[in-house]
Design a protein around this motif. Structure first.
Motif, PDB file in Angstrom:
ATOM      1  N   GLU A  48       0.828  -1.197   0.000  1.00 43.63           N
ATOM      2  CA  GLU A  48       0.000   0.000   0.000  1.00 43.63           C
ATOM      3  C   GLU A  48       0.871   1.260   0.000  1.00 43.63           C
ATOM      4  O   GLU A  48       2.029   1.232   0.413  1.00 43.63           O
ATOM      5  CB  GLU A  48      -0.917   0.002   1.229  1.00 43.63           C
ATOM      6  CG  GLU A  48      -1.959  -1.099   1.229  1.00 43.63           C
ATOM      7  CD  GLU A  48      -2.926  -0.974   2.380  1.00 43.63           C
ATOM      8  OE1 GLU A  48      -3.919  -1.741   2.395  1.00 43.63           O
ATOM      9  OE2 GLU A  48      -2.705  -0.142   3.266  1.00 43.63           O
ATOM     10  N   GLU A  50       2.316   4.476   1.378  1.00 40.76           N
ATOM     11  CA  GLU A  50       2.553   4.869   2.767  1.00 40.76           C
ATOM     12  C   GLU A  50       3.142   6.275   2.841  1.00 40.76           C
ATOM     13  O   GLU A  50       3.912   6.690   1.976  1.00 40.76           O
ATOM     14  CB  GLU A  50       3.497   3.880   3.462  1.00 40.76           C
ATOM     15  CG  GLU A  50       4.892   3.829   2.895  1.00 40.76           C
ATOM     16  CD  GLU A  50       5.855   3.034   3.756  1.00 40.76           C
ATOM     17  OE1 GLU A  50       5.540   2.758   4.924  1.00 40.76           O
ATOM     18  OE2 GLU A  50       6.952   2.709   3.245  1.00 40.76           O
ATOM     19  N   SER A 111      -2.119  13.104  12.891  1.00 35.00           N
ATOM     20  CA  SER A 111      -1.637  11.869  12.274  1.00 35.00           C
ATOM     21  C   SER A 111      -2.289  11.637  10.919  1.00 35.00           C
ATOM     22  O   SER A 111      -1.916  10.718  10.191  1.00 35.00           O
ATOM     23  CB  SER A 111      -1.911  10.680  13.194  1.00 35.00           C
ATOM     24  OG  SER A 111      -3.301  10.557  13.423  1.00 35.00           O
ATOM     25  N   ALA A 112      -3.247  12.492  10.577  1.00 36.36           N
ATOM     26  CA  ALA A 112      -3.955  12.328   9.300  1.00 36.36           C
ATOM     27  C   ALA A 112      -3.049  12.542   8.105  1.00 36.36           C
ATOM     28  O   ALA A 112      -3.397  12.166   6.987  1.00 36.36           O
ATOM     29  CB  ALA A 112      -5.143  13.280   9.241  1.00 36.36           C
ATOM     30  N   TRP A 113      -1.877  13.154   8.342  1.00 32.76           N
ATOM     31  CA  TRP A 113      -0.980  13.406   7.219  1.00 32.76           C
ATOM     32  C   TRP A 113      -0.569  12.106   6.524  1.00 32.76           C
ATOM     33  O   TRP A 113      -0.178  12.116   5.368  1.00 32.76           O
ATOM     34  CB  TRP A 113       0.279  14.153   7.680  1.00 32.76           C
ATOM     35  CG  TRP A 113       1.265  13.306   8.429  1.00 32.76           C
ATOM     36  CD1 TRP A 113       1.317  13.099   9.769  1.00 32.76           C
ATOM     37  CD2 TRP A 113       2.329  12.522   7.872  1.00 32.76           C
ATOM     38  NE1 TRP A 113       2.334  12.242  10.078  1.00 32.76           N
ATOM     39  CE2 TRP A 113       2.978  11.881   8.954  1.00 32.76           C
ATOM     40  CE3 TRP A 113       2.792  12.319   6.581  1.00 32.76           C
ATOM     41  CZ2 TRP A 113       4.075  11.036   8.749  1.00 32.76           C
ATOM     42  CZ3 TRP A 113       3.892  11.477   6.379  1.00 32.76           C
ATOM     43  CH2 TRP A 113       4.509  10.853   7.468  1.00 32.76           C
ATOM     44  N   ARG A 114      -0.674  10.980   7.258  1.00 37.29           N
ATOM     45  CA  ARG A 114      -0.276   9.676   6.698  1.00 37.29           C
ATOM     46  C   ARG A 114      -1.319   9.100   5.744  1.00 37.29           C
ATOM     47  O   ARG A 114      -1.052   8.119   5.053  1.00 37.29           O
ATOM     48  CB  ARG A 114      -0.061   8.667   7.822  1.00 37.29           C
ATOM     49  CG  ARG A 114       0.965   9.065   8.843  1.00 37.29           C
ATOM     50  CD  ARG A 114       0.962   8.090  10.006  1.00 37.29           C
ATOM     51  NE  ARG A 114       1.899   8.475  11.044  1.00 37.29           N
ATOM     52  CZ  ARG A 114       3.166   8.110  11.069  1.00 37.29           C
ATOM     53  NH1 ARG A 114       3.655   7.336  10.136  1.00 37.29           N
ATOM     54  NH2 ARG A 114       3.954   8.500  12.052  1.00 37.29           N
ATOM     55  N   GLU A 115      -2.500   9.670   5.720  1.00 31.69           N
ATOM     56  CA  GLU A 115      -3.615   9.091   4.965  1.00 31.69           C
ATOM     57  C   GLU A 115      -3.645   9.629   3.539  1.00 31.69           C
ATOM     58  O   GLU A 115      -3.913  10.810   3.322  1.00 31.69           O
ATOM     59  CB  GLU A 115      -4.935   9.397   5.664  1.00 31.69           C
ATOM     60  CG  GLU A 115      -5.034   8.834   7.071  1.00 31.69           C
ATOM     61  CD  GLU A 115      -4.912   7.327   7.090  1.00 31.69           C
ATOM     62  OE1 GLU A 115      -5.377   6.664   6.142  1.00 31.69           O
ATOM     63  OE2 GLU A 115      -4.334   6.801   8.078  1.00 31.69           O
ATOM     64  N   PRO A 116      -3.427   8.776   2.537  1.00 29.82           N
ATOM     65  CA  PRO A 116      -3.445   9.250   1.152  1.00 29.82           C
ATOM     66  C   PRO A 116      -4.763   9.919   0.765  1.00 29.82           C
ATOM     67  O   PRO A 116      -4.769  10.852  -0.042  1.00 29.82           O
ATOM     68  CB  PRO A 116      -3.203   7.970   0.338  1.00 29.82           C
ATOM     69  CG  PRO A 116      -2.463   7.066   1.268  1.00 29.82           C
ATOM     70  CD  PRO A 116      -3.017   7.368   2.626  1.00 29.82           C
ATOM     71  N   THR A 117      -5.859   9.463   1.353  1.00 30.80           N
ATOM     72  CA  THR A 117      -7.162  10.023   0.978  1.00 30.80           C
ATOM     73  C   THR A 117      -7.344  11.453   1.446  1.00 30.80           C
ATOM     74  O   THR A 117      -8.285  12.127   1.014  1.00 30.80           O
ATOM     75  CB  THR A 117      -8.293   9.156   1.542  1.00 30.80           C
ATOM     76  OG1 THR A 117      -8.122   9.043   2.968  1.00 30.80           O
ATOM     77  CG2 THR A 117      -8.290   7.765   0.922  1.00 30.80           C
ATOM     78  N   ALA A 118      -6.466  11.935   2.328  1.00 30.58           N
ATOM     79  CA  ALA A 118      -6.583  13.304   2.832  1.00 30.58           C
ATOM     80  C   ALA A 118      -6.037  14.334   1.853  1.00 30.58           C
ATOM     81  O   ALA A 118      -6.192  15.530   2.065  1.00 30.58           O
ATOM     82  CB  ALA A 118      -5.858  13.431   4.168  1.00 30.58           C
TER      83      ALA A 118
END
Length: 132
Positions: A48, A50, A111-118
């Motif tokens: 995935e 990351e 921690s949302a910075w890690r989420e591609p959907t953001a």
């Protein structure tokens, strides 16, 4: 439509260094650019995507544990350019690396910075290959 463009990928031996660069394909209003939170992601075959590193205008850079102490992210608002300096590269760093732009007010300090959907804007990616 302005797009993000990465460059600087390549093939290196373990222990080597590379610097990735990400810039928009055209000029973006400086207030708009400064409102972006910028992230670097990577995706290896069969894995995935990351988050590797993220940076906003006023906050401290943040990194995935796997790259802390080896990678440095920086952002030059005047040049509208994002950088990822990668040192002490390992074979497990081999992947396609992407830069992405997201809303700073939602990603900075979370921690949302890690989420591609953001993220709402992505580059096409640049290949990094590290040989042992």
């Amino acid at each position: 439509q302005v797009q993000l463009v990465e460059s600087g990928g390549g093939s290196v031996q373990a222990g080597g260094s590379l610097r990735l660069v990400c810039a928009p394909s055209g000029y973006i209003d400086r207030y708009v650019y400064s409102s972006w939170y910028m992230g670097w992601f990577r995706q290896a075959p069969g894995k995935e995507r990351e988050g590797v590193a993220g940076i906003g205008d006023n906050g401290s850079p943040t990194y995935a544990d796997s790259v802390k102490g080896r990678f440095t992210v920086s952002k030059d608002n005047a040049k509208q350019t994002l950088y990822l300096q990668m040192s002490s590269l390992k074979p497990e760093d081999t992947a396609i690396y992407y830069c992405a732009a997201g809303p700073r007010n939602r990603l900075a300090g979370t921690s949302a910075w890690r989420e591609p959907t953001a993220y709402f804007e992505w580059g096409q990616g640049t290949q990094v290959t590290v040989s042992s």
